[in-house]
Design an enzyme around this catalytic site. Structure first.
Site, mmCIF file in Angstrom:
data_model
loop_
_atom_site.group_PDB
_atom_site.id
_atom_site.type_symbol
_atom_site.label_atom_id
_atom_site.label_comp_id
_atom_site.label_asym_id
_atom_site.label_seq_id
_atom_site.Cartn_x
_atom_site.Cartn_y
_atom_site.Cartn_z
ATOM 1 N N ASN A 59 0.871 -0.729 -0.015
ATOM 2 C CA ASN A 59 -0.115 0.115 0.127
ATOM 3 C C ASN A 59 1.128 1.149 -0.016
ATOM 4 O O ASN A 59 1.187 1.395 1.197
ATOM 5 C CB ASN A 59 -0.869 0.463 1.541
ATOM 6 C CG ASN A 59 -1.578 1.469 1.324
ATOM 7 O OD1 ASN A 59 -2.191 2.125 0.789
ATOM 8 N ND2 ASN A 59 -2.169 1.750 2.281
ATOM 9 N N TRP A 60 0.872 1.510 -1.140
ATOM 10 C CA TRP A 60 1.781 2.946 -1.083
ATOM 11 C C TRP A 60 1.400 4.231 -0.608
ATOM 12 O O TRP A 60 1.557 5.739 -0.559
ATOM 13 C CB TRP A 60 1.997 3.092 -2.258
ATOM 14 C CG TRP A 60 2.812 2.390 -3.590
ATOM 15 C CD1 TRP A 60 3.195 1.343 -2.747
ATOM 16 C CD2 TRP A 60 3.187 2.435 -4.908
ATOM 17 N NE1 TRP A 60 4.000 0.316 -3.680
ATOM 18 C CE2 TRP A 60 3.915 1.297 -4.910
ATOM 19 C CE3 TRP A 60 3.370 3.322 -5.557
ATOM 20 C CZ2 TRP A 60 4.488 0.912 -6.254
ATOM 21 C CZ3 TRP A 60 3.591 2.650 -6.786
ATOM 22 C CH2 TRP A 60 4.669 1.569 -7.098
ATOM 23 N N LYS A 61 0.339 3.912 -0.096
ATOM 24 C CA LYS A 61 -0.605 5.630 0.619
ATOM 25 C C LYS A 61 -0.724 6.894 -0.610
ATOM 26 O O LYS A 61 -1.143 6.131 -1.480
ATOM 27 C CB LYS A 61 0.301 5.737 2.190
ATOM 28 C CG LYS A 61 0.267 4.353 2.659
ATOM 29 C CD LYS A 61 0.347 4.557 4.192
ATOM 30 C CE LYS A 61 0.521 3.502 4.894
ATOM 31 N NZ LYS A 61 0.378 3.692 6.233
ATOM 32 N N HIS A 80 -9.291 0.851 4.798
ATOM 33 C CA HIS A 80 -7.946 0.934 5.346
ATOM 34 C C HIS A 80 -8.917 1.997 7.230
ATOM 35 O O HIS A 80 -9.078 2.754 6.802
ATOM 36 C CB HIS A 80 -7.640 1.849 4.065
ATOM 37 C CG HIS A 80 -5.464 1.568 5.001
ATOM 38 N ND1 HIS A 80 -5.806 2.673 5.734
ATOM 39 C CD2 HIS A 80 -4.825 0.851 5.137
ATOM 40 C CE1 HIS A 80 -4.357 2.285 6.067
ATOM 41 N NE2 HIS A 80 -4.018 1.128 5.623
ATOM 42 N N GLU A 124 -6.744 4.518 7.991
ATOM 43 C CA GLU A 124 -6.691 5.413 7.596
ATOM 44 C C GLU A 124 -7.452 6.106 6.952
ATOM 45 O O GLU A 124 -8.443 7.449 6.893
ATOM 46 C CB GLU A 124 -5.206 5.966 6.895
ATOM 47 C CG GLU A 124 -4.009 5.727 7.851
ATOM 48 C CD GLU A 124 -2.715 5.334 6.943
ATOM 49 O OE1 GLU A 124 -2.761 5.008 5.590
ATOM 50 O OE2 GLU A 124 -1.195 4.919 7.328
ATOM 51 N N GLU A 142 -5.373 -5.529 10.523
ATOM 52 C CA GLU A 142 -4.845 -4.503 10.379
ATOM 53 C C GLU A 142 -4.733 -3.872 12.574
ATOM 54 O O GLU A 142 -5.260 -2.791 11.999
ATOM 55 C CB GLU A 142 -4.067 -3.486 9.468
ATOM 56 C CG GLU A 142 -4.190 -3.851 7.875
ATOM 57 C CD GLU A 142 -3.340 -2.726 7.241
ATOM 58 O OE1 GLU A 142 -2.181 -2.902 6.606
ATOM 59 O OE2 GLU A 142 -4.495 -2.551 6.147
ATOM 60 N N GLY A 192 1.757 1.685 10.493
ATOM 61 C CA GLY A 192 3.064 2.817 10.900
ATOM 62 C C GLY A 192 4.052 3.663 11.767
ATOM 63 O O GLY A 192 4.251 4.429 12.082
ATOM 64 N N SER A 218 3.643 -1.892 10.294
ATOM 65 C CA SER A 218 4.747 -2.426 10.464
ATOM 66 C C SER A 218 5.580 -3.548 9.970
ATOM 67 O O SER A 218 6.581 -4.338 10.886
ATOM 68 C CB SER A 218 5.394 -2.179 11.419
ATOM 69 O OG SER A 218 4.949 -0.812 12.106
ATOM 70 N N GLY A 264 2.979 -1.535 4.385
ATOM 71 C CA GLY A 264 2.934 0.036 4.355
ATOM 72 C C GLY A 264 3.908 0.537 3.749
ATOM 73 O O GLY A 264 4.469 0.479 2.098
HETATM 74 C C1 PEP Z 1 -0.643 0.351 5.899
HETATM 75 O O1 PEP Z 1 -0.335 1.109 5.429
HETATM 76 O O2 PEP Z 1 -1.887 -1.309 5.580
HETATM 77 C C2 PEP Z 1 0.081 -0.601 6.858
HETATM 78 C C3 PEP Z 1 0.408 -1.316 7.015
HETATM 79 O O3 PEP Z 1 1.585 0.137 6.983
HETATM 80 P P1 PEP Z 1 2.728 0.512 7.608
HETATM 81 O O4 PEP Z 1 3.650 -1.206 6.851
HETATM 82 O O5 PEP Z 1 3.293 1.484 6.987
HETATM 83 O O6 PEP Z 1 2.061 -0.536 8.840
#
Ligand code: PEP
Length: 267
Positions: A16-18, A106, A108, A178, A184, A224, A245
């Site tokens: 997931n590049w956000k 998600h 976010e 998640e 993050g 993470s 992410g």
């Molecule tokens: C995500 O954006 O779904 C995610 C898991 O981010 P990260 O790996 O940076 O925690």
């Protein structure tokens, strides 16, 4: 529910590049990923990237032209197919771009943009209507975890999102457990916590839709993830892959995660 035959499910690594990488950076990144992808694991591991909307057409073209074994994903879509919804992107638009997977709900979107369970359900139905696969993201906040509400949160999120979903649709669904406190933050769930969350998410899908479908559906852990913790997180019987992410933004760290995922359940 009966014991799960985890080997029947193909593993999955999704990046997931956000809101990172413009279309030129995206082209470079997928070209680099294409050069570094460990080809020998691809029969066992499906690899997906979810770039920002503005990159999708460019990435689609590069993947096709260079025959790169990456599957195209999107990060969000509207619940409606068209209409006066400024700033939104509709599922049929994504389908026309060759998108296969769409992140739905998600954290976010839920916590920063106020997406509620009903809107998540509408987006999930829109994705299914256009023959794409929803990656339904669920997970508890740190506060909810401290209050011992993890299971209740997953139950509410999964029940609402999958209301009216048929068993055949649920079988191809992807769930992503998640925990919000792990996204993050550099704080990863323990392998035991990841397995417990993924197992609970699968049980909830079984209770909400169908037991056989829930055994066929893939469940990912996200929060993470890096190459160093991928194999231990995926060792859980219900953890079929990872949603990544930060570590998905660079080809080398992302491909190292793919390689680590390929080392799990290889026999
Ligand atoms: C995500 O954006 O779904 C995610 C898991 O981010 P990260 O790996 O940076 O925690």
């Amino acid at each position: 529910m009966a014991a799960v035959n985890e080997t029947a499910r193909r593993s999955m690594v999704a990046g997931n590049w956000k809101m990172h990488h413009d279309h030129l950076q995206a082209i470079r990144t997928v070209q680099e990923i294409g050069l570094r992808l460990p080809a020998e694991v691809l029969p066992r591991v499906e690899v997906v990237v979810h770039p920002p909307f503005t990159d999708l057409r460019s990435v689609q073209t590069v993947l096709e032209d260079r025959a790169i074994s990456l599957v195209l994903g999107a990060q969000h879509c509207a619940g409606e197919d068209s209409g006066p919804f400024t700033g939104e992107v509709a599922a049929p638009m994504l389908a026309r771009l060759g998108v296969r997977y769409v992140l739905v709900g998600h954290s976010e979107r839920r916590h920063l943009f106020g997406q509620d369970d009903e809107q998540v359900a509408a987006a999930l139905r829109a994705v299914l209507r256009h023959d794409m696969v929803p990656v339904l993201c669920v997970g508890e906040t740190g506060q909810e975890r401290a209050a011992d509400e993890t299971e209740a949160v997953l139950e509410r999120q999964i029940r609402t999102a999958t209301a009216g979903v048929r068993a055949d649709q649920a079988a191809s669904l992807v769930l992503a457990y998640e925990p919000v406190w792990a996204i993050g933050t550099g704080v990863t769930a323990t392998p035991a916590d990841a397995q417990q969350g993924c197992s609970h998410a699968r049980r909830m899908l079984a209770a909400s839709v169908d037991d056989t479908a829930a055994r066929a559906a893939r469940v990912l852990y996200g929060g993470s993830v890096v190459a160093e913790n991928t194999a231990e997180l995926m060792a859980g019987a219900d953890v079929d892959g990872v949603l990544v992410g930060g570590a998905s933004l660079q080809a080398d760290s992302f491909c190292a995660i793919v390689a680590a995922a390929g080392s799990v359940r290889s026999g």
